[in-house]
Design a protein around this motif. Structure first.
Motif, mmCIF file in Angstrom:
data_model
loop_
_atom_site.group_PDB
_atom_site.id
_atom_site.type_symbol
_atom_site.label_atom_id
_atom_site.label_comp_id
_atom_site.label_asym_id
_atom_site.label_seq_id
_atom_site.Cartn_x
_atom_site.Cartn_y
_atom_site.Cartn_z
ATOM 1 N N GLN A 1 38.728 38.667 41.871
ATOM 2 C CA GLN A 1 38.048 39.943 41.700
ATOM 3 C C GLN A 1 37.477 40.101 40.300
ATOM 4 O O GLN A 1 36.392 40.643 40.121
ATOM 5 C CB GLN A 1 39.012 41.083 42.005
ATOM 6 C CG GLN A 1 38.380 42.446 41.926
ATOM 7 C CD GLN A 1 39.371 43.539 42.265
ATOM 8 O OE1 GLN A 1 40.557 43.288 42.422
ATOM 9 N NE2 GLN A 1 38.904 44.755 42.382
ATOM 10 N N GLU A 2 38.188 39.607 39.296
ATOM 11 C CA GLU A 2 37.721 39.735 37.915
ATOM 12 C C GLU A 2 36.373 39.036 37.737
ATOM 13 O O GLU A 2 35.452 39.586 37.130
ATOM 14 C CB GLU A 2 38.742 39.118 36.970
ATOM 15 C CG GLU A 2 38.316 39.091 35.533
ATOM 16 C CD GLU A 2 39.313 38.348 34.658
ATOM 17 O OE1 GLU A 2 38.942 38.054 33.506
ATOM 18 O OE2 GLU A 2 40.428 38.065 35.106
ATOM 19 N N PHE A 3 36.225 37.835 38.290
ATOM 20 C CA PHE A 3 34.973 37.096 38.170
ATOM 21 C C PHE A 3 33.870 37.735 39.002
ATOM 22 O O PHE A 3 32.697 37.698 38.629
ATOM 23 C CB PHE A 3 35.185 35.646 38.596
ATOM 24 C CG PHE A 3 36.224 34.951 37.782
ATOM 25 C CD1 PHE A 3 35.987 34.612 36.463
ATOM 26 C CD2 PHE A 3 37.458 34.658 38.335
ATOM 27 C CE1 PHE A 3 36.948 33.981 35.704
ATOM 28 C CE2 PHE A 3 38.431 34.022 37.593
ATOM 29 C CZ PHE A 3 38.176 33.685 36.273
ATOM 30 N N PHE A 4 34.217 38.305 40.135
ATOM 31 C CA PHE A 4 33.238 38.981 40.987
ATOM 32 C C PHE A 4 32.638 40.190 40.265
ATOM 33 O O PHE A 4 31.420 40.362 40.213
ATOM 34 C CB PHE A 4 33.910 39.407 42.291
ATOM 35 C CG PHE A 4 32.999 40.082 43.261
ATOM 36 C CD1 PHE A 4 32.023 39.367 43.919
ATOM 37 C CD2 PHE A 4 33.118 41.440 43.520
ATOM 38 C CE1 PHE A 4 31.185 39.985 44.835
ATOM 39 C CE2 PHE A 4 32.287 42.066 44.420
ATOM 40 C CZ PHE A 4 31.316 41.337 45.073
ATOM 41 N N VAL A 5 33.495 41.006 39.672
ATOM 42 C CA VAL A 5 33.022 42.192 38.953
ATOM 43 C C VAL A 5 32.251 41.785 37.710
ATOM 44 O O VAL A 5 31.225 42.385 37.380
ATOM 45 C CB VAL A 5 34.209 43.119 38.603
ATOM 46 C CG1 VAL A 5 33.773 44.254 37.698
ATOM 47 C CG2 VAL A 5 34.839 43.651 39.866
ATOM 48 N N ARG A 6 32.701 40.760 37.030
ATOM 49 C CA ARG A 6 31.995 40.288 35.826
ATOM 50 C C ARG A 6 30.587 39.804 36.189
ATOM 51 O O ARG A 6 29.624 40.062 35.462
ATOM 52 C CB ARG A 6 32.777 39.151 35.177
ATOM 53 C CG ARG A 6 32.193 38.729 33.846
ATOM 54 C CD ARG A 6 32.914 37.568 33.228
ATOM 55 N NE ARG A 6 34.349 37.838 33.112
ATOM 56 C CZ ARG A 6 35.253 36.905 32.880
ATOM 57 N NH1 ARG A 6 34.883 35.647 32.741
ATOM 58 N NH2 ARG A 6 36.530 37.209 32.765
ATOM 59 N N GLY A 7 30.450 39.120 37.321
ATOM 60 C CA GLY A 7 29.142 38.666 37.764
ATOM 61 C C GLY A 7 28.230 39.821 38.161
ATOM 62 O O GLY A 7 27.020 39.788 37.935
ATOM 63 N N GLY B 1 24.249 41.486 34.587
ATOM 64 C CA GLY B 1 22.846 41.839 34.377
ATOM 65 C C GLY B 1 22.613 43.319 34.124
ATOM 66 O O GLY B 1 21.507 43.728 33.833
ATOM 67 N N SER B 2 23.654 44.123 34.192
ATOM 68 C CA SER B 2 23.448 45.562 34.068
ATOM 69 C C SER B 2 23.562 46.081 32.640
ATOM 70 O O SER B 2 23.133 47.181 32.355
ATOM 71 C CB SER B 2 24.441 46.311 34.956
ATOM 72 O OG SER B 2 25.757 46.098 34.491
ATOM 73 N N VAL B 3 24.139 45.293 31.751
ATOM 74 C CA VAL B 3 24.338 45.742 30.375
ATOM 75 C C VAL B 3 23.314 45.061 29.495
ATOM 76 O O VAL B 3 23.168 43.849 29.513
ATOM 77 C CB VAL B 3 25.775 45.398 29.892
ATOM 78 C CG1 VAL B 3 25.968 45.837 28.453
ATOM 79 C CG2 VAL B 3 26.792 46.044 30.806
ATOM 80 N N LYS B 4 22.606 45.862 28.704
ATOM 81 C CA LYS B 4 21.597 45.317 27.804
ATOM 82 C C LYS B 4 22.220 45.085 26.441
ATOM 83 O O LYS B 4 23.033 45.867 25.967
ATOM 84 C CB LYS B 4 20.467 46.336 27.667
ATOM 85 C CG LYS B 4 19.120 45.781 27.936
ATOM 86 C CD LYS B 4 18.089 46.865 27.772
ATOM 87 C CE LYS B 4 16.745 46.286 28.064
ATOM 88 N NZ LYS B 4 15.703 47.262 27.901
#
Length: 69
Positions: free
Chosen positions: A55-61, A65-68
Motif C-alpha cells: 500500500q505504501e508504494f501504491f500511494v506513493r505512486g 505526479g500531484s506534488v509540484k
C-alpha cells in the motif's frame, strides 16, 4: 481476469480462473449461497494481502505526479 483467461485458453476446461469457477457454481448451485460467499472470500484474500503489503508504494505512486516542486 481477461489476461488470465487468455493464458488459460489453450488448456481447455481443465484449468479455470477462480472467479469464472465461482460464476459457474452460481449457476449450478443457486441455493448454496454459503459456498459461494466462502469461495468469494477466499478468492479475495490474496489480492487484498498484496494490496495491504504494498500500500505504501501504491500511494506513493499515486501522489508522485500531484506534488509540484
Amino acid at each position: 481476469m481477461l489476461v488470465s483467461l487468455v493464458f488459460l485458453s489453450g488448456a481447455g476446461q481443465k484449468l479455470q480462473v477462480v472467479t469464472v469457477r465461482l460464476m459457474n457454481m452460481a449457476g449450478t448451485r443457486g441455493t448454496d449461497w454459503h459456498l459461494l460467499t466462502a469461495g468469494a472470500f477466499v478468492s479475495m484474500i490474496l489480492p487484498l494481502a498484496v494490496f495491504l503489503s504494498l500500500q505504501e508504494f501504491f500511494v506513493r505512486g499515486l501522489l508522485a505526479g500531484s506534488v509540484k516542486g
